[in-house]
Design an enzyme around this catalytic site. Structure first.
Site, short mmCIF file in Angstrom:
data_model
loop_
_atom_site.label_atom_id
_atom_site.label_comp_id
_atom_site.label_asym_id
_atom_site.label_seq_id
_atom_site.Cartn_x
_atom_site.Cartn_y
_atom_site.Cartn_z
N ASP A 230 -64.44 -58.80 -32.34
CA ASP A 230 -64.86 -57.41 -31.85
C ASP A 230 -63.74 -56.59 -32.62
O ASP A 230 -62.88 -56.86 -33.43
CB ASP A 230 -64.60 -57.27 -30.59
N ASP A 250 -63.84 -56.36 -38.70
CA ASP A 250 -65.15 -55.31 -38.68
C ASP A 250 -66.16 -56.44 -39.03
O ASP A 250 -66.15 -56.72 -40.11
CB ASP A 250 -64.60 -54.49 -39.78
N MET A 251 -67.27 -56.44 -38.28
CA MET A 251 -68.54 -57.29 -38.69
C MET A 251 -69.37 -57.13 -40.05
O MET A 251 -69.90 -57.65 -40.82
CB MET A 251 -69.44 -57.42 -37.51
N LYS A 264 -75.48 -60.22 -28.91
CA LYS A 264 -76.00 -59.92 -27.87
C LYS A 264 -76.02 -58.46 -27.74
O LYS A 264 -74.70 -57.61 -27.53
CB LYS A 264 -75.24 -60.45 -26.63
N HIS A 268 -79.11 -53.39 -31.35
CA HIS A 268 -79.99 -52.26 -30.96
C HIS A 268 -79.06 -50.74 -31.07
O HIS A 268 -79.68 -49.81 -30.94
CB HIS A 268 -80.48 -52.16 -29.66
C1 LIG Z 1 -73.38 -52.58 -27.22
S1 LIG Z 1 -71.76 -53.53 -27.08
C2 LIG Z 1 -72.46 -55.23 -26.79
C3 LIG Z 1 -71.19 -55.93 -26.09
C4 LIG Z 1 -71.64 -57.27 -25.63
N1 LIG Z 1 -72.06 -58.24 -26.78
C5 LIG Z 1 -72.46 -57.22 -24.57
O1 LIG Z 1 -73.77 -57.66 -24.63
O2 LIG Z 1 -72.00 -56.93 -23.43
C6 LIG Z 1 -71.32 -53.43 -28.64
C7 LIG Z 1 -70.28 -54.18 -29.26
O3 LIG Z 1 -69.82 -54.07 -30.38
C8 LIG Z 1 -68.52 -53.90 -30.95
N2 LIG Z 1 -68.63 -53.27 -32.35
C9 LIG Z 1 -68.86 -52.18 -32.69
N3 LIG Z 1 -68.76 -52.06 -34.03
C10 LIG Z 1 -68.19 -53.23 -34.37
C11 LIG Z 1 -67.88 -53.77 -35.75
N4 LIG Z 1 -67.91 -53.01 -36.64
N5 LIG Z 1 -67.29 -55.02 -35.75
C12 LIG Z 1 -67.28 -55.77 -34.55
N6 LIG Z 1 -67.57 -55.20 -33.55
C13 LIG Z 1 -68.24 -53.98 -33.28
C14 LIG Z 1 -68.29 -52.83 -29.79
O4 LIG Z 1 -66.77 -52.69 -29.70
C15 LIG Z 1 -68.88 -53.44 -28.43
O5 LIG Z 1 -68.01 -54.47 -27.90
C1 LIG Z 2 -75.90 -54.09 -23.32
O1 LIG Z 2 -76.08 -53.23 -24.24
C2 LIG Z 2 -76.63 -51.95 -23.56
C3 LIG Z 2 -76.94 -51.85 -22.52
C4 LIG Z 2 -77.35 -50.69 -22.01
C5 LIG Z 2 -77.87 -50.24 -20.66
O2 LIG Z 2 -78.10 -51.39 -19.89
C6 LIG Z 2 -78.75 -51.30 -18.55
C7 LIG Z 2 -79.01 -52.45 -18.07
C8 LIG Z 2 -79.86 -52.29 -16.86
O3 LIG Z 2 -79.93 -53.61 -16.20
C9 LIG Z 2 -79.91 -51.40 -16.17
C10 LIG Z 2 -79.96 -50.05 -16.96
O4 LIG Z 2 -80.22 -48.72 -16.46
C11 LIG Z 2 -79.18 -50.09 -18.11
C12 LIG Z 2 -78.98 -49.05 -18.90
O5 LIG Z 2 -79.14 -47.67 -18.49
C13 LIG Z 2 -78.16 -49.10 -20.15
O6 LIG Z 2 -77.90 -47.97 -20.65
C14 LIG Z 2 -76.90 -49.41 -22.70
C15 LIG Z 2 -76.24 -49.53 -23.90
O7 LIG Z 2 -76.12 -48.63 -24.72
C16 LIG Z 2 -76.12 -47.43 -24.24
C17 LIG Z 2 -76.15 -50.93 -24.39
O8 LIG Z 2 -75.45 -51.09 -25.66
C18 LIG Z 2 -74.26 -50.46 -25.80
#
Ligand SMILES: C[S@@+](CC[C@H](N)C(=O)[O-])C[C@H]1O[C@@H](n2cnc3c(N)ncnc32)[C@H](O)[C@@H]1O
Ligand SMILES: COc1cc(-c2oc3cc(O)cc(O)c3c(=O)c2O)cc(OC)c1OC
Length: 364
Positions: A230, A250-251, A264, A268
């Site tokens: 990360d 950085d991925m 995961k 999106h």
């Molecule tokens: C939506 S979160 C998902 C986190 C985790 N996989 C989950 O499902 O809870 C996106 C993750 O991607 C990481 N991220 C964003 N840009 C990145 C990059 N360029 N390289 C590595 N990680 C990155 C963010 O810091 C964050 O932890």
């Molecule tokens: C895991 O990545 C993201 C999740 C959300 C996210 O997830 C939810 C999960 C739930 O069970 C109920 C919810 O109402 C929600 C959300 O409202 C919600 O936003 C959102 C993300 O980006 C905004 C995520 O990726 C960053």
């Protein structure tokens, strides 16, 4: 109007009211979580009469008569159960008076804190003022020409990550929501999707945050050496683990070699072009091991025929949220397929195991 029966017109009007006032469902859910109602019902053994529920909530006397209205609405929506009961009358005359016992439903059981599967922080993030304010900008955002910025940035002058950088309350909300989503998904993935990890010796969770998912996989499948990649500021804040290694990077630039790469709920947040770049780096990472590796994606595949109407609705709502926050999206299978082929993969398998999300296994 002439060709439509009155019954159809009145039904259509009721539908419109359901939709135009639908935001009150979100805010009633928000209120129930903020007031601690799921936890209170849990402490009462899963169900309680209104007086018993009120005795555990710290509401001022003036507001106590209104709780039944919130509970009734949430019960109609299936968030709580409502069972009519007769309770002994206090005074003389009638022996019993009709009353209602409210209880936890399968939906609100997911809002009880202290269990692995508590999604209350996700509810509070989805209904946070910053998200709601951004949604009010959607008409203006649609009318403004050019690529520009998402509605969230239009409303707040910065991205959600930017806001989380200085608004500590919002930062905590997002971190708790992401953590709760990961704990919930990790429990289901290790319980139901074990065969995905069979034969692997190493896995890197790209964008794996604080390592919740990687730790659950390492614990359930000790033959898999798990690591997390990360961004540096995320890795700096993570406490050391016995079973998981953490790498800052950085991925877009480099993904460490492993039998499998997990993504995961990462893709999106990104455009199609960026997804091709990320997946190309992941393909290079799995090509370096002794085995023919794979990429494991956990994300929505919108509109899969095996999904219910509720799952489809959840997916298109999440898609709107992605558009509003990042101008990114939830994808249909054809959209995924194009990205996979452009990133140099030859085939893939989609398993719609995880409600609104699927597991996609991707092979070079
Ligand atoms: C939506 S979160 C998902 C986190 C985790 N996989 C989950 O499902 O809870 C996106 C993750 O991607 C990481 N991220 C964003 N840009 C990145 C990059 N360029 N390289 C590595 N990680 C990155 C963010 O810091 C964050 O932890
Ligand atoms: C895991 O990545 C993201 C999740 C959300 C996210 O997830 C939810 C999960 C739930 O069970 C109920 C919810 O109402 C929600 C959300 O409202 C919600 O936003 C959102 C993300 O980006 C905004 C995520 O990726 C960053």
């Amino acid at each position: 109007m002439a060709n439509t029966s009155s019954a159809e017109l009145l039904q259509a009007e009721a539908e419109l009211v359901r939709h135009s006032l639908g935001y009150l469902k979100s805010m009633a859910l928000h209120s129930a979580v903020k007031l601690g109602i799921p936890d209170a019902l849990h402490r009462c053994g899963g169900a309680a009469s209104l007086p018993d529920l009120l005795s555990t909530l710290a509401l001022p006397c003036s507001k106590r008569p209104y709780l039944s209205r919130l509970m009734k609405m949430l019960a109609v929506e299936g968030i709580f159960t409502a069972v009519a009961v007769d309770v002994p009358a206090a005074g003389e005359g009638v022996a019993t008076v009709p009353s209602v016992r409210y209880g936890l439903s399968p939906v609100s059981r997911l809002l009880v804190s202290g269990s692995g599967a508590c999604l209350s922080p996700c509810m509070l993030m989805g209904t946070s003022p910053l998200f709601l304010e951004a949604s009010l900008r959607l008409p203006q955002w649609f009318q403004r020409d050019g690529e520009g910025e998402p509605a969230f940035a239009m409303a707040h002058g910065e991205s959600p990550y930017g806001a989380a950088g200085h608004d500590m309350e919002f930062n905590a909300l997002v971190n708790e929501a992401m953590g709760s989503d990961s704990r919930y998904m990790a429990e289901l993935v290790v319980r139901d999707c074990g065969e995905v990890f069979t034969g692997l010796t190493s896995l890197v969770d790209v964008g794996g945050g604080n390592g919740t998912m990687a730790t659950a996989i390492a614990k359930a499948f000790p033959h898999v050496r798990c690591s997390v990649l990360d961004l540096p500021h995320v890795i700096q804040g993570v406490s050391a683990h016995e079973s998981v290694e953490f790498a800052a990077g950085d991925m877009m630039e480099y993904v460490p070699p492993a039998d499998a790469v997990l993504l995961k709920c990462v893709l999106h947040n990104w455009s199609d072009e960026d997804c091709v770049k990320i997946l190309t780096k992941c393909r290079e990472a799995i090509a370096q091991g002794a085995k023919a590796g794979k990429v494991i994606i956990i994300d929505a595949v919108v509109g899969s025929p095996s999904h219910s109407q509720q799952v489809l609705e959840a997916q298109v709502l999440m898609d709107m949220q992605m558009m509003m926050l990042f101008m990114s999206k939830e994808r249909e299978e054809l959209n995924w397929q194009k990205i996979f082929m452009e990133a140099g993969f030859s085939h893939y398998k989609i398993q719609p195991f995880l409600g609104m999300r699927s597991i996609i296994q991707l092979y070079p």
